[in-house]
Design a protein around this motif. Structure first.
Motif, PDB file in Angstrom:
ATOM      1  N   ILE A 187      -6.633  11.185  71.995  1.00  0.00           N
ATOM      2  CA  ILE A 187      -6.510  12.434  72.738  1.00  0.00           C
ATOM      3  C   ILE A 187      -5.072  12.930  72.801  1.00  0.00           C
ATOM      4  O   ILE A 187      -4.802  14.111  72.635  1.00  0.00           O
ATOM      5  CB  ILE A 187      -7.036  12.251  74.174  1.00  0.00           C
ATOM      6  CG1 ILE A 187      -8.513  11.894  74.145  1.00  0.00           C
ATOM      7  CG2 ILE A 187      -6.836  13.518  74.988  1.00  0.00           C
ATOM      8  CD1 ILE A 187      -9.057  11.501  75.484  1.00  0.00           C
ATOM      9  N   ILE A 201     -13.239  16.839  71.203  1.00  0.00           N
ATOM     10  CA  ILE A 201     -13.161  15.971  72.370  1.00  0.00           C
ATOM     11  C   ILE A 201     -14.485  15.981  73.137  1.00  0.00           C
ATOM     12  O   ILE A 201     -14.935  14.948  73.642  1.00  0.00           O
ATOM     13  CB  ILE A 201     -11.997  16.416  73.277  1.00  0.00           C
ATOM     14  CG1 ILE A 201     -10.660  16.211  72.557  1.00  0.00           C
ATOM     15  CG2 ILE A 201     -11.995  15.637  74.578  1.00  0.00           C
ATOM     16  CD1 ILE A 201      -9.456  16.693  73.327  1.00  0.00           C
ATOM     17  N   LEU A 220     -12.416  12.531  79.018  1.00  0.00           N
ATOM     18  CA  LEU A 220     -12.574  13.363  77.823  1.00  0.00           C
ATOM     19  C   LEU A 220     -12.977  14.796  78.167  1.00  0.00           C
ATOM     20  O   LEU A 220     -12.419  15.752  77.607  1.00  0.00           O
ATOM     21  CB  LEU A 220     -13.607  12.733  76.897  1.00  0.00           C
ATOM     22  CG  LEU A 220     -13.106  11.512  76.121  1.00  0.00           C
ATOM     23  CD1 LEU A 220     -14.284  10.751  75.539  1.00  0.00           C
ATOM     24  CD2 LEU A 220     -12.158  11.925  75.011  1.00  0.00           C
TER      25      LEU A 220
END
Length: 422
Positions: A187, A201, A220
């Motif tokens: 990420i 994501i 997330l």
């Protein structure tokens, strides 16, 4: 100074400055301190000075980071901005309390610190795993850990620029935090910061949610929203996640508002293709029907009105009326634009129902707004239609079975043409 590889995968040492128990042996955290005398001898003596610590849920993870130790200024909590001249390139030690821990770490990083330590504020308690508040976890990138109250007091007693701290970790392939670390690397890596990766994501989030990995999926979906703040479909998906999966109505409401705002702006954007505007309108309709008296309805209608999108405004008002989901704000917007939207009979019927049965009718402010709206619509009704406008506000027993309807428009009469005019 020892080589970096020497300390990469070592477990925390419970020797100098250690608490009574080595409870964080599986914490993934490795934190050591070296005195000036140890550093003067070369190698900084990290092998003989270990502390028990817990990695935070935010921030980066360092294989071997060494920096001087400094105590946070002010009240020592690091809840206020820190002076860059005091902390740049150093490890900041702060006390737990007053503000979210992620805020403390972010203040340290913004002042130029290379690492952050938070000392527990309760004597005898083992270090806790620091959590985050809001979206600050996406901004903190320096290593951040918590130590015990006792270790914090010992560090404060000796801290100055000649003391050195080493941060490392013990997260090997089988460690319980490996999955989370892998997610962070995916990420927060630099190349992903420069592109819109919200959809990717979200796909990861769906995968983890299906496996009931709640912490990972929540991190997330929050990141997806941060990365794609103008994607109404994605924001609606994030809201749905918090509404259905986490049963967190307050957080879901915030994302519903964000989705409604982004979608409404896309609907009125003439530069977008028709398919994109239709998709945005679908999001609008999905959101505005959820809670009639909630903010998203008003956000959408005011956006349409501000952009003179009367066709879209009328479409949403009629859509809500069909589903009996008109909120007070929607009724007021309709009344304010009755000259353009029309359908007096429909709106008068809604207003009459609100004034008889709405839960807010005991609220004087609400009643005043509704009576003002009624006055506007009644004036327009008398001027533009042949309806019996007062009929809608009679008691039910006084009304006929069939409400009045606007008479059909009369066709213009054709003038007879006489033969002499040809």
């Amino acid at each position: 100074m020892p080589s970096r590889s020497r300390h990469r995968w070592r477990a925390p040492l419970c020797i100098a400055f250690a608490t009574a128990t080595c409870a964080s042996a599986d914490s993934g955290c490795l934190l050591r301190v070296a005195s000036p005398s140890e550093c003067a001898e070369g190698g900084c003596g990290f092998e003989t000075s270990g502390l028990v610590c817990e990695l935070a849920m935010f921030g980066g993870v360092s294989d071997a980071l060494i920096a001087p130790l400094v105590i946070a200024g002010g009240d020592g909590t690091a809840c206020e901005s820190l002076a860059p001249s005091e902390v740049r390139g150093k490890t900041v030690l702060a006390t737990r309390g007053t503000c979210p821990m992620s805020r403390k770490a972010l203040n340290a990083e913004e002042a130029g610190a290379t690492a952050f330590i938070c000392a527990n504020s309760v004597p005898g308690d083992a270090p806790a795993r620091m959590s985050y508040f809001g979206d600050e976890e996406s901004l903190v990138s320096i290593p951040s850990v918590m130590i015990s109250y006792e270790d914090g007091e010992r560090l404060r007693a000796v801290a100055d620029d000649t003391w050195a701290m080493e941060f490392a970790h013990t997260i090997d392939e089988g460690h319980r935090l490996r999955r989370e670390l892998d997610l962070k690397q995916k990420i927060f890596q630099a190349d992903l910061r420069e592109t819109d990766v919200g959809e990717r994501i979200m796909h990861l989030a769906e995968y983890f949610a299906q496996g009931n990995w709640t912490t990972e999926s929540t991190v997330l979906v929050r990141q997806a929203a941060v990365r794609s703040p103008n994607n109404p479909e994605l924001l609606y998906g994030v809201a749905t996640y918090f509404w259905n999966f986490r049963h967190d109505a307050a957080t879901a409401r915030g994302y519903h508002e964000a989705a409604a705002s982004a979608a409404a702006l896309q609907v009125v954007d003439p530069s977008l293709p028709a398919t994109a505007r239709e998709a945005a309108m679908t999001v609008v309709k999905n959101v505005v029907v959820l809670i009639p008296e909630d903010k998203p309805q008003l956000l959408v209608l005011r956006t349409f009105a501000a952009h003179s999108a009367l066709a879209e405004l009328k479409e949403i008002l009629f859509f809500l009326h069909e589903r009996r989901k008109l909120g007070s704000g929607a009724v007021l917007e309709w009344a304010n634009r009755i000259e353009n939207i029309g359908d007096h009979a429909m709106l008068l019927s809604v207003l009459a129902g609100f004034l008889r049965e709405h839960p807010s009718r005991e609220d004087d402010d609400w009643m005043s707004l509704m009576q003002e709206a009624r006055g506007k619509v009644m004036a327009s009704c008398a001027e533009q239609t042949e309806l019996d406008c007062e009929w809608f506000f009679l008691d039910p027993e006084e009304q006929d079975n069939t409400p009045p309807k606007e008479p059909p428009k009369k066709k213009p009469r054709r003038r007879k043409i006489y033969a002499g005019e040809l």
